[in-house]
Design a protein around this motif. Structure first.
Motif, PDB file in Angstrom:
ATOM      1  N   THR A 197       0.833  -1.194   0.000  1.00 45.23           N
ATOM      2  CA  THR A 197       0.000   0.000   0.000  1.00 45.23           C
ATOM      3  C   THR A 197       0.867   1.242   0.000  1.00 45.23           C
ATOM      4  OG1 THR A 197      -1.788   1.175   1.106  1.00 45.23           O
ATOM      5  CG2 THR A 197      -0.199   0.049   2.520  1.00 45.23           C
ATOM      6  N   LEU A 214      -0.575   4.005   1.276  1.00 43.46           N
ATOM      7  CA  LEU A 214      -1.212   4.828   2.292  1.00 43.46           C
ATOM      8  C   LEU A 214      -0.249   5.066   3.446  1.00 43.46           C
ATOM      9  CD1 LEU A 214      -4.707   3.111   2.366  1.00 43.46           C
ATOM     10  CD2 LEU A 214      -4.042   5.195   1.163  1.00 43.46           C
ATOM     11  N   SER A 263     -10.984  10.690  12.883  1.00 44.50           N
ATOM     12  CA  SER A 263     -11.246  11.148  11.522  1.00 44.50           C
ATOM     13  C   SER A 263     -12.688  10.850  11.127  1.00 44.50           C
ATOM     14  CB  SER A 263     -10.257  10.538  10.528  1.00 44.50           C
ATOM     15  OG  SER A 263     -10.392   9.145  10.458  1.00 44.50           O
ATOM     16  N   ALA A 283     -15.855   8.172   0.268  1.00 44.91           N
ATOM     17  CA  ALA A 283     -14.497   8.615   0.600  1.00 44.91           C
ATOM     18  C   ALA A 283     -13.556   7.418   0.674  1.00 44.91           C
ATOM     19  CB  ALA A 283     -14.498   9.384   1.926  1.00 44.91           C
ATOM     20  N   GLU A 284     -14.027   6.331   1.269  1.00 45.64           N
ATOM     21  CA  GLU A 284     -13.210   5.130   1.375  1.00 45.64           C
ATOM     22  C   GLU A 284     -12.945   4.519  -0.004  1.00 45.64           C
ATOM     23  OE1 GLU A 284     -12.927   1.733   4.556  1.00 45.64           O
ATOM     24  OE2 GLU A 284     -14.789   1.554   3.420  1.00 45.64           O
ATOM     25  N   ASN A 312     -12.903   6.053  -2.888  1.00 46.63           N
ATOM     26  CA  ASN A 312     -11.975   6.931  -3.610  1.00 46.63           C
ATOM     27  C   ASN A 312     -10.537   6.720  -3.142  1.00 46.63           C
ATOM     28  OD1 ASN A 312     -14.043   8.025  -5.113  1.00 46.63           O
ATOM     29  ND2 ASN A 312     -14.305   9.794  -3.773  1.00 46.63           N
ATOM     30  N   THR A 313     -10.352   6.584  -1.847  1.00 46.48           N
ATOM     31  CA  THR A 313      -9.006   6.345  -1.307  1.00 46.48           C
ATOM     32  C   THR A 313      -8.470   5.006  -1.779  1.00 46.48           C
ATOM     33  OG1 THR A 313      -9.511   7.672   0.644  1.00 46.48           O
ATOM     34  CG2 THR A 313      -7.645   6.150   0.819  1.00 46.48           C
ATOM     35  N   LEU A 314      -9.296   3.972  -1.749  1.00 51.63           N
ATOM     36  CA  LEU A 314      -8.862   2.652  -2.218  1.00 51.63           C
ATOM     37  C   LEU A 314      -8.529   2.680  -3.710  1.00 51.63           C
ATOM     38  CD1 LEU A 314     -11.367   0.405  -0.272  1.00 51.63           C
ATOM     39  CD2 LEU A 314      -8.886   0.481   0.041  1.00 51.63           C
ATOM     40  N   ARG A 333      -7.458   5.294  -5.473  1.00 51.45           N
ATOM     41  CA  ARG A 333      -6.180   6.003  -5.633  1.00 51.45           C
ATOM     42  C   ARG A 333      -5.011   5.102  -5.261  1.00 51.45           C
ATOM     43  NH1 ARG A 333      -8.617  10.209  -3.029  1.00 51.45           N
ATOM     44  NH2 ARG A 333      -7.473   9.744  -1.137  1.00 51.45           N
ATOM     45  N   ASP A 334      -5.150   4.392  -4.149  1.00 49.37           N
ATOM     46  CA  ASP A 334      -4.078   3.503  -3.700  1.00 49.37           C
ATOM     47  C   ASP A 334      -3.875   2.362  -4.689  1.00 49.37           C
ATOM     48  OD1 ASP A 334      -2.118   2.533  -1.773  1.00 49.37           O
ATOM     49  OD2 ASP A 334      -3.553   0.919  -1.429  1.00 49.37           O
ATOM     50  N   LEU A 376     -10.640   0.211   5.292  1.00 50.30           N
ATOM     51  CA  LEU A 376      -9.439   0.940   5.699  1.00 50.30           C
ATOM     52  C   LEU A 376      -9.401   1.107   7.212  1.00 50.30           C
ATOM     53  CD1 LEU A 376      -9.438   3.757   2.999  1.00 50.30           C
ATOM     54  CD2 LEU A 376      -7.938   1.767   3.116  1.00 50.30           C
ATOM     55  N   TRP A 431      -9.595   3.356   9.492  1.00 52.33           N
ATOM     56  CA  TRP A 431      -9.981   4.715   9.862  1.00 52.33           C
ATOM     57  C   TRP A 431      -9.761   4.909  11.358  1.00 52.33           C
ATOM     58  CZ3 TRP A 431     -12.784   8.387   6.831  1.00 52.33           C
ATOM     59  CH2 TRP A 431     -13.119   7.968   5.552  1.00 52.33           C
TER      60      TRP A 431
END
Length: 106
Positions: A8, A10, A45, A70-71, A73-75, A77-78, A39, A41
């Protein structure tokens, strides 16, 4: 690579305080969402996102959907960043160099 984080990009962060106490202080729907999140979290947050969304008048369900987006989108991107590293050989060479010498191929 450390522990069970896997491959990852992150960032890892140290947490202060008692994370279980912070988790227990969250509203029940948020605790349920956080327990199933992909994730790691932090309760702080999640609480920030929750409070901000609720102040804007979002319903509980809309707020949970906001967190899920949001989760995702983060996954995404990663995942994209990890694929780029794997295809460029960066991650593969890092993993190869971290193997004990008895497992490394010459």
């Amino acid at each position: 690579m450390s522990g069970n984080l896997g491959a990852t990009t992150l960032k890892r962060r140290r947490r202060s305080g008692d994370p279980m106490r912070a988790f227990d202080a969250l509203p029940r729907p948020l605790r349920r969402w956080l327990a199933g999140a992909a994730l790691p979290w932090s309760p702080a947050s999640c609480r920030r996102v929750w409070d901000r969304a609720r102040r804007k008048g979002l319903s509980t369900q809309d707020t949970l959907q906001l967190l899920s987006r949001a989760e995702m989108n983060t996954l995404a991107r990663d995942r994209q960043h990890t694929i780029i590293h794997i295809s460029s050989g960066t991650l593969a060479s890092q993993m190869h160099s971290s193997l004990p010498s008895s497992h490394a191929r010459n």
